[in-house]
Scaffold this motif. Structure first.
Motif, PDB file in Angstrom:
ATOM      1  N   MET A  74       0.751  -1.126   0.074  1.00 47.92           N
ATOM      2  CA  MET A  74       0.014   0.020   0.047  1.00 47.92           C
ATOM      3  C   MET A  74       0.905   1.199   0.102  1.00 47.92           C
ATOM      4  N   GLN A 105       0.758  12.681  13.139  1.00 46.32           N
ATOM      5  CA  GLN A 105      -0.851  12.429  13.333  1.00 46.32           C
ATOM      6  C   GLN A 105      -1.345  12.609  12.066  1.00 46.32           C
ATOM      7  N   ALA A 123      -0.807   9.849   9.893  1.00 50.33           N
ATOM      8  CA  ALA A 123      -1.408   8.776  10.166  1.00 50.33           C
ATOM      9  C   ALA A 123      -2.917   9.012   9.813  1.00 50.33           C
ATOM     10  N   SER A 124      -3.700  10.030   9.817  1.00 51.09           N
ATOM     11  CA  SER A 124      -4.616  10.284   9.445  1.00 51.09           C
ATOM     12  C   SER A 124      -5.023   9.858   7.824  1.00 51.09           C
ATOM     13  N   ASN A 183      -3.029   8.123   5.939  1.00 47.26           N
ATOM     14  CA  ASN A 183      -2.845   6.798   5.575  1.00 47.26           C
ATOM     15  C   ASN A 183      -4.033   5.873   6.117  1.00 47.26           C
ATOM     16  N   VAL A 184      -4.620   6.376   7.265  1.00 50.77           N
ATOM     17  CA  VAL A 184      -6.012   5.679   7.617  1.00 50.77           C
ATOM     18  C   VAL A 184      -7.047   5.951   6.676  1.00 50.77           C
ATOM     19  N   ALA A 186      -6.434   3.656   3.634  1.00 47.03           N
ATOM     20  CA  ALA A 186      -6.596   2.423   3.961  1.00 47.03           C
ATOM     21  C   ALA A 186      -8.068   1.855   4.048  1.00 47.03           C
ATOM     22  N   LEU A 187      -8.931   2.737   4.845  1.00 45.45           N
ATOM     23  CA  LEU A 187     -10.330   2.442   5.118  1.00 45.45           C
ATOM     24  C   LEU A 187     -11.320   3.041   3.977  1.00 45.45           C
ATOM     25  N   LYS A 224     -12.022   5.878   3.091  1.00 39.46           N
ATOM     26  CA  LYS A 224     -12.980   6.915   3.772  1.00 39.46           C
ATOM     27  C   LYS A 224     -12.428   8.251   3.377  1.00 39.46           C
ATOM     28  N   LYS A 269     -10.114  19.792   9.319  1.00 40.86           N
ATOM     29  CA  LYS A 269     -10.523  21.192   9.975  1.00 40.86           C
ATOM     30  C   LYS A 269      -9.406  21.875  10.530  1.00 40.86           C
ATOM     31  N   CYS A 283     -16.711  10.125   7.576  1.00 41.50           N
ATOM     32  CA  CYS A 283     -15.290  10.686   7.432  1.00 41.50           C
ATOM     33  C   CYS A 283     -14.203  10.168   8.583  1.00 41.50           C
ATOM     34  N   ILE A 284     -13.062  10.175   8.356  1.00 42.42           N
ATOM     35  CA  ILE A 284     -11.928  10.153   8.957  1.00 42.42           C
ATOM     36  C   ILE A 284     -11.698  11.595   9.395  1.00 42.42           C
ATOM     37  N   PHE A 285     -11.296  11.993  10.521  1.00 41.23           N
ATOM     38  CA  PHE A 285     -11.404  13.655  11.020  1.00 41.23           C
ATOM     39  C   PHE A 285     -10.038  13.874  11.676  1.00 41.23           C
ATOM     40  N   TYR A 312      -7.989  17.474  13.190  1.00 36.20           N
ATOM     41  CA  TYR A 312      -7.916  18.735  13.475  1.00 36.20           C
ATOM     42  C   TYR A 312      -6.587  19.242  13.284  1.00 36.20           C
ATOM     43  N   GLU A 366     -12.180  -2.303  11.827  1.00 38.47           N
ATOM     44  CA  GLU A 366     -11.709  -2.567  10.409  1.00 38.47           C
ATOM     45  C   GLU A 366     -10.086  -1.911  10.352  1.00 38.47           C
ATOM     46  N   LYS A 372      -6.726  -4.013  10.136  1.00 35.22           N
ATOM     47  CA  LYS A 372      -5.665  -3.748   9.130  1.00 35.22           C
ATOM     48  C   LYS A 372      -4.571  -3.375   9.698  1.00 35.22           C
ATOM     49  N   LEU A 392      -3.800  -1.103  11.615  1.00 35.83           N
ATOM     50  CA  LEU A 392      -3.430   0.663  11.517  1.00 35.83           C
ATOM     51  C   LEU A 392      -3.059   1.375  13.006  1.00 35.83           C
ATOM     52  N   MET A 406      -9.621   9.850  15.614  1.00 39.19           N
ATOM     53  CA  MET A 406      -9.837  10.406  14.216  1.00 39.19           C
ATOM     54  C   MET A 406     -11.154   9.726  13.557  1.00 39.19           C
ATOM     55  N   VAL A 450     -14.398  10.488  16.516  1.00 39.57           N
ATOM     56  CA  VAL A 450     -14.720  11.709  17.097  1.00 39.57           C
ATOM     57  C   VAL A 450     -14.663  13.007  15.799  1.00 39.57           C
ATOM     58  N   LYS A 451     -15.612  13.521  15.604  1.00 38.50           N
ATOM     59  CA  LYS A 451     -15.753  14.466  14.238  1.00 38.50           C
ATOM     60  C   LYS A 451     -15.665  15.964  14.529  1.00 38.50           C
TER      61      LYS A 451
END
Lengths: 269, 415
Positions: free
Chosen positions: A1, A15, A18-19, A21-22, A25-26, A28, A33, A173-175, A177, B39, B43, B45, B59, B62-63
């Motif tokens: 990947m 961080q 990481a966000s 890449n997550v 991977a997912l 999404k 923000k 979504c993956i969030f 900030y 999930e 994987k 992660l 992540m 929490v939005k």
């Protein structure tokens, strides 16, 4: 990947990487923000560069509708063409123009799709895109064609938190900030842009900058990019460091609103 | 049948507990998000560190940055007993690893399913998810009597959390405050609970507040029939289409309502007003926030004024520009220290400024502000110290149909 890593122009925090890449991977969308000027839009460019993919930017305005991103049927052009007896008027497909989302779906290669400043649009806008972003397809009624993503695009969405986004949308979504940089990090950022900045000048300018940011009723807080511009202006203007606090030279670079300038003048006097 | 070790059982319930704790803290996590976390863990992660797990969970679950605090509280509550990161990550991996869930379905089970389905080879993702859902359901009924799943979140525990936070802040006044909150919890009514109210008079008064504009920055999307006919005729019958901007009310309204204790007698009146504003769909934008006795650094999203369910007043200044027409509704019956002291806000943060200073910031920011007071003293009443001070700052009207009419005229006028 494939993994996203910091590029030369864009230093991403652990961080943030990481966000990204997550989210990849997912499969999404990644919602970013943060205050204006913290580099949200630049992130997408950095991701595109790092992964070597094409970037498609969909800029959202207050008048943007979800439909605009899918496709447009130029009925008026067709009407005009019909009047003058142009060739191919009976071919509706000629008058269907794909929007940015459609373009991203239709691309043969995987692309990065940046939906920039989604909160500028109507409250309903994000909800109108739920199906398309989930299923990565939409249907063109006029030509009875389904546009389906050939390669699922990596979707990055930015928001300035001007409006609350609907729950149903957020759930998908993956969030991340982006925090406003503290003084130490800010110094680092400024130094990458102005490596030869004079110590005293930087300190005074940063003091003023954070002081203005701490004012309660400021309408538009100055951002990182504005501080960098301001320091640039101070350097070019040859302003001595000790005059910065007293005279606020070129303060228009960091304070843009008339009301804020007035308030600042009042406080000075 | 293989037995689960106590550690395993403990671990799984800890992870599940995290889910419930998050929800109890007021995070509205849905199953889809929880499964997305599963999930992601599947994987790999999260790596093998608690810190990475923390960020991964945050992540996905929490939005909004305003909810980070709630998440932190939940995370701390669930994982604080654990000594070191190494120890935890070993544990965590054991319960978080998806294969663990697969292991839960023991050999016997597999065999049975095998026989039933005939084609069973290995547990795939969907089945694990189904198993997981089932587990969540079971767990739910054991622990919480199902109250978490149905309807909104447990208001009580939520309120408790808010109370705790407030309690830390106020210190000495806890006795008074907690009693107050108990009363409050019963009496405050969420104005949004849609009681159908026929309040035409209020609505009619609010209708006065309109400024039609075709100069707004919007595209021409409406067909101008007259223009089109004219142009087409001029064009010798060849169609020429003219578009125009739709006529829209340009008024943006910001309603700030006091929901402090002394306002309780007026709650039905406020409800009327809220319903009328909410039903008026002719504004460009309507924002409603609540405050408790006086405006400080936070404005609440609900009339209960729970800690955490708020926005920064500074955020409002930045995002709702000075064009918003502001209606503040309150009895302006603060105690003088609530208005003038920087420690006057016993319920929440005040950002280092007194209520009076916050009101001044409001006045400086917004061009048009009116104050509606349900129990305004007729004439001059110097013994009402706070009311007099507020009246000197904002034009104040009694909250009656007549007062509302006058207030709307004030808001729309150029003076």
């Amino acid at each position: 990947m494939q993994q996203f890593e910091s590029t030369q122009e864009y230093v991403a925090s652990e961080q943030l990487m990481a966000s990204v890449n997550v989210a990849i991977a997912l499969k999404k969308p990644l919602l970013i923000k943060g205050e204006p000027g913290t580099g949200k839009t630049m992130l997408a460019q950095a991701v595109a560069k790092s992964l070597g993919k094409k970037l498609i930017i969909w800029n959202i305005k207050s008048t943007t509708k979800a439909q605009d991103g899918l496709y447009m049927y130029d009925t008026i052009q067709r009407l005009y063409d019909g009047q003058f007896g142009e060739e191919g008027v009976d071919d509706i497909a000629r008058y269907i123009k794909l929007g940015k989302l459609g373009e991203a779906f239709d691309s043969d290669e995987q692309v990065i799709l940046l939906i920039d400043e989604i909160d500028k649009a109507d409250l309903e806008f994000p909800n109108d895109l739920l199906w398309e972003l989930d299923q990565m397809e939409f249907y063109i009624h006029e030509t009875k064609r389904t546009v389906k993503a050939k390669q699922r695009p990596i979707v990055i969405i930015t928001s300035n938190a001007e409006k609350e986004l609907p729950d149903a949308f957020l759930r998908r979504c993956i969030f991340h900030y982006i925090d406003f940089p503290d003084e130490a990090l800010m110094e680092e950022i400024v130094r990458t842009h102005h490596p030869d900045v004079e110590e005293n000048l930087l300190k005074n300018a940063m003091d003023v900058f954070y002081r203005i940011r701490s004012l309660k009723d400021i309408r538009k807080k100055p951002s990182t990019s504005e501080l960098i511009d301001w320091i640039n202006a101070l350097q070019i203007g040859g302003i001595p460091a000790n005059k910065i606090k007293a005279e606020l030279p070129f303060v228009g670079v960091i304070v843009k609103k008339d009301e804020d300038l007035e308030g600042l003048q009042q406080r000075l006097n | 049948m293989r037995c689960e070790t106590p550690a395993e059982r403990n671990g799984i319930s800890m992870f599940t507990k995290f889910f419930y704790t998050c929800r109890a803290k007021g995070l509205r996590i849905a199953l889809t998000e929880w499964l997305a976390l599963q999930e992601a863990l599947e994987k790999g992660l999260a790596g093998s560190s608690l810190t990475e797990f923390y960020y991964l969970a945050r992540m996905i679950l929490v939005k909004s940055e305003t909810d980070f605090d709630k998440f932190d509280m939940a995370f701390e509550e669930v994982f604080k007993g654990v000594q070191s990161e190494n120890e935890i990550s070993k544990n965590m991996l054991r319960w978080l690893d998806k294969s663990e869930l697969i292991d839960m379905v023991d050999e016997e089970d597999r065999f049975r399913m095998n026989e039933q389905d005939g084609i069973f080879t290995d547990l795939d993702k969907d089945e694990v998810e189904a198993k997981f859902k089932e587990r969540l359901r079971d767990q739910d009924s054991e622990h919480n009597g199902g109250s978490f799943w149905i309807g909104s979140m447990g208001k009580t525990s939520f309120g408790n959390a808010g109370g705790n936070m407030g309690g830390i802040r106020v210190g000495g006044q806890t006795g008074y405050q907690s009693a107050f909150q108990v009363i409050g919890a019963r009496k405050y009514r969420d104005f949004r609970d849609d009681r159908v109210l026929e309040n035409r008079q209020f609505q009619l008064a609010l209708r006065k507040l309109r400024q039609f504009s075709t100069k707004l920055d919007i595209p021409k999307t409406e067909l101008d029939i007259n223009g089109t006919v004219d142009k087409t005729c001029n064009n010798g019958g060849c169609l020429q289409i003219v578009m125009e901007r739709p006529r829209k009310n340009a008024v943006k309204l910001l309603l700030l309502m006091d929901s402090g204790g002394t306002m309780i007698p007026y709650s039905s009146l406020l409800n009327d007003l809220f319903q009328s504003v909410n039903k008026s769909n002719h504004y460009k934008d309507v924002k409603v926030y609540y405050f408790h006795n006086c405006i400080y650094s936070k404005l609440y999203k609900t009339p209960e004024c729970e800690n955490g369910e708020w926005i920064d007043t500074e955020w409002m200044f930045r995002n709702l520009d000075s064009d918003y027409k502001v209606i503040i509704v309150g009895d302006a019956a603060m105690a003088p220290e609530e208005l003038y002291s920087t420690t006057g806000n016993y319920r929440g943060p005040n950002g280092g400024l007194s209520g009076y200073e916050w009101l001044q910031l409001m006045k400086r920011h917004y061009r048009k502000i009116v104050w509606l007071n349900p129990k305004m003293a007729p004439g001059h009443a110097p013994w009402r110290e706070a009311e007099t001070a507020v009246k000197a700052m904002f034009p104040m009207y009694k909250l009656t149909v007549d007062g509302l009419n006058q207030a709307m005229m004030k808001l729309i006028s150029n003076k």
